[in-house]
Motif scaffolding. Structure first.
Motif, PDB file in Angstrom:
ATOM      1  N   CYS A 172       8.589  -1.943   2.281  1.00 50.08           N
ATOM      2  CA  CYS A 172       8.284  -1.512   0.923  1.00 50.08           C
ATOM      3  C   CYS A 172       8.180  -2.537  -0.705  1.00 50.08           C
ATOM      4  O   CYS A 172       7.264  -2.499  -1.206  1.00 50.08           O
ATOM      5  CB  CYS A 172       8.383  -0.307   0.669  1.00 50.08           C
TER       6      CYS A 172
ATOM      7  N   CYS B 159       5.144  -5.476  -1.474  1.00 47.67           N
ATOM      8  CA  CYS B 159       4.200  -5.043  -2.253  1.00 47.67           C
ATOM      9  C   CYS B 159       4.751  -4.073  -3.138  1.00 47.67           C
ATOM     10  O   CYS B 159       3.938  -4.794  -3.810  1.00 47.67           O
ATOM     11  CB  CYS B 159       3.140  -4.054  -1.291  1.00 47.67           C
ATOM     12  N   HIS B 160       5.895  -3.815  -3.419  1.00 47.94           N
ATOM     13  CA  HIS B 160       6.366  -2.826  -3.874  1.00 47.94           C
ATOM     14  C   HIS B 160       7.885  -3.469  -5.282  1.00 47.94           C
ATOM     15  O   HIS B 160       8.202  -2.786  -5.852  1.00 47.94           O
ATOM     16  CB  HIS B 160       6.860  -1.378  -3.816  1.00 47.94           C
TER      17      HIS B 160
ATOM     18  N   THR C 186      -6.256   1.870  -7.883  1.00 45.43           N
ATOM     19  CA  THR C 186      -6.221   1.230  -9.070  1.00 45.43           C
ATOM     20  C   THR C 186      -6.076  -0.157  -8.524  1.00 45.43           C
ATOM     21  O   THR C 186      -7.231  -0.660  -9.754  1.00 45.43           O
ATOM     22  CB  THR C 186      -5.040   1.802  -9.907  1.00 45.43           C
TER      23      THR C 186
ATOM     24  N   MET D 224      -3.062   0.641   0.731  1.00 52.08           N
ATOM     25  CA  MET D 224      -1.658   0.665   1.398  1.00 52.08           C
ATOM     26  C   MET D 224      -2.108   0.954   2.530  1.00 52.08           C
ATOM     27  O   MET D 224      -2.205   1.940   2.712  1.00 52.08           O
ATOM     28  CB  MET D 224      -1.384   1.608   0.589  1.00 52.08           C
TER      29      MET D 224
HETATM   30  C1  HEC Z   1       0.924  -3.635   1.767  1.00 53.22           C
HETATM   31  C2  HEC Z   1       1.456  -3.748   0.357  1.00 53.22           C
HETATM   32  C3  HEC Z   1       2.014  -2.703   0.476  1.00 53.22           C
HETATM   33  C4  HEC Z   1       3.097  -2.127   1.466  1.00 53.22           C
HETATM   34  C5  HEC Z   1       3.888  -2.443   2.499  1.00 53.22           C
HETATM   35  C6  HEC Z   1       3.956  -0.932   0.961  1.00 53.22           C
HETATM   36  N1  HEC Z   1       2.814  -0.196   0.090  1.00 53.22           N
HETATM   37 FE1  HEC Z   1       2.874   1.787  -1.166  1.00 53.22          FE
HETATM   38  N2  HEC Z   1       1.067   0.969  -2.192  1.00 53.22           N
HETATM   39  C7  HEC Z   1       0.530  -0.044  -2.329  1.00 53.22           C
HETATM   40  C8  HEC Z   1      -0.402  -0.024  -3.136  1.00 53.22           C
HETATM   41  C9  HEC Z   1      -1.670  -0.682  -2.694  1.00 53.22           C
HETATM   42  C10 HEC Z   1      -0.949   1.286  -3.262  1.00 53.22           C
HETATM   43  C11 HEC Z   1      -1.171   1.910  -4.489  1.00 53.22           C
HETATM   44  C12 HEC Z   1      -1.299   1.504  -6.121  1.00 53.22           C
HETATM   45  C13 HEC Z   1      -2.343   1.289  -6.634  1.00 53.22           C
HETATM   46  O1  HEC Z   1      -2.966   2.395  -6.656  1.00 53.22           O
HETATM   47  O2  HEC Z   1      -2.644   0.545  -7.723  1.00 53.22           O
HETATM   48  C14 HEC Z   1       0.581   1.991  -2.735  1.00 53.22           C
HETATM   49  C15 HEC Z   1       1.001   3.188  -3.678  1.00 53.22           C
HETATM   50  C16 HEC Z   1       2.030   3.838  -3.149  1.00 53.22           C
HETATM   51  C17 HEC Z   1       2.850   4.735  -3.715  1.00 53.22           C
HETATM   52  C18 HEC Z   1       1.526   5.652  -4.531  1.00 53.22           C
HETATM   53  C19 HEC Z   1       1.903   5.861  -6.040  1.00 53.22           C
HETATM   54  C20 HEC Z   1       1.368   6.665  -6.870  1.00 53.22           C
HETATM   55  O3  HEC Z   1       1.074   6.150  -8.173  1.00 53.22           O
HETATM   56  O4  HEC Z   1       1.248   7.931  -6.304  1.00 53.22           O
HETATM   57  C21 HEC Z   1       3.341   5.304  -2.777  1.00 53.22           C
HETATM   58  C22 HEC Z   1       4.766   6.445  -2.514  1.00 53.22           C
HETATM   59  C23 HEC Z   1       4.343   4.219  -1.693  1.00 53.22           C
HETATM   60  N3  HEC Z   1       3.415   3.420  -2.010  1.00 53.22           N
HETATM   61  C24 HEC Z   1       5.316   3.912  -1.189  1.00 53.22           C
HETATM   62  C25 HEC Z   1       5.276   3.306  -0.107  1.00 53.22           C
HETATM   63  C26 HEC Z   1       6.279   3.052   0.139  1.00 53.22           C
HETATM   64  C27 HEC Z   1       8.098   4.378   0.791  1.00 53.22           C
HETATM   65  C28 HEC Z   1       6.493   2.009   1.676  1.00 53.22           C
HETATM   66  C29 HEC Z   1       6.870   1.409   2.205  1.00 53.22           C
HETATM   67  C30 HEC Z   1       7.238   2.510   3.856  1.00 53.22           C
HETATM   68  C31 HEC Z   1       5.178   1.077   0.606  1.00 53.22           C
HETATM   69  N4  HEC Z   1       4.402   1.646  -0.397  1.00 53.22           N
HETATM   70  C32 HEC Z   1       4.527  -0.446   1.552  1.00 53.22           C
HETATM   71  C33 HEC Z   1       0.704  -1.257  -1.075  1.00 53.22           C
HETATM   72  C34 HEC Z   1       1.690  -1.494  -0.604  1.00 53.22           C
END
Ligand code: HEC
Length: 155
Positions: A78, A81-82, A125, A130
């Motif tokens: 996570c 990217c976060h 957005t 993801m």
């Molecule tokens: C490859 C990149 C990437 C990885 C790795 C990733 N994410 Fe994400 N995540 C994103 C993207 C892109 C979004 C959507 C962002 C947007 O809408 O601007 C997102 C959105 C989210 C959201 C929703 C946020 C909201 O505002 O509702 C959550 C919760 C989240 N991720 C949790 C996780 C978790 C927990 C992990 C690890 C298991 C993870 N992400 C791994 C790219 C990633």
């Protein structure tokens, strides 16, 4: 008595009255003091209760949250990217450390769903998708753990 003398007498009388009032008031303020600390204890207790009221979601313990923290920074990828603190990365993952939720209502279950399914590029957005489970292949249990951790970030 001259006018000046009577003013002095008046001043003396006031002074005496003030002195008596003060010494009486001191005992009073000590009482008020102990009363205030009792109140402070009460509000401390209320604050602790308040924390307990902001309870973890059902089935989630602090252990779950701590395990989730490890998943977040490890197997779950996570952080890639976060960001290490969930602060988000421009053009990649959203900020997870605030109370704004785009892809769910921010509830524990909502976050579990988002992590399980990922985010479609159309829904993102930034246009960046993801992958489900962040593409990391973690287990469903680990998803719950990391979702619990993410849930606490937004609090
Ligand atoms: C490859 C990149 C990437 C990885 C790795 C990733 N994410 Fe994400 N995540 C994103 C993207 C892109 C979004 C959507 C962002 C947007 O809408 O601007 C997102 C959105 C989210 C959201 C929703 C946020 C909201 O505002 O509702 C959550 C919760 C989240 N991720 C949790 C996780 C978790 C927990 C992990 C690890 C298991 C993870 N992400 C791994 C790219 C990633």
């Amino acid at each position: 008595m001259s006018r000046k003398n009577s003013l002095m007498a008046l001043g003396l009388a006031f002074g005496l009255a003030a002195f008596i009032a003060c010494s009486g008031g001191e005992a009073g303020s000590q009482e008020a003091g102990s009363g205030a600390s009792a109140e402070a204890q009460v509000s401390d207790a209320a604050a602790t209760e308040g924390q307990q009221e902001m309870e973890l979601p059902e089935g989630v313990t602090m252990e779950t949250v701590n395990q989730g923290k490890d998943v977040y920074a490890g197997a779950g990828l996570c952080y890639v990217c976060h960001g290490a603190e969930g602060q988000g990365m421009p053009g990649l993952g959203a900020n997870l450390a605030d109370s704004d939720w785009t892809h769910s209502d921010g509830s524990f279950d909502g976050i579990v769903q988002t992590v399980m399914n990922g985010v479609d590029s159309g829904a993102s957005t930034t246009g960046t998708a993801m992958p489900a489970k962040g593409g990391s292949g973690i287990t469903d249990d680990q998803v719950r753990q990391v979702a619990a951790y993410v849930w606490t970030l937004g609090k």
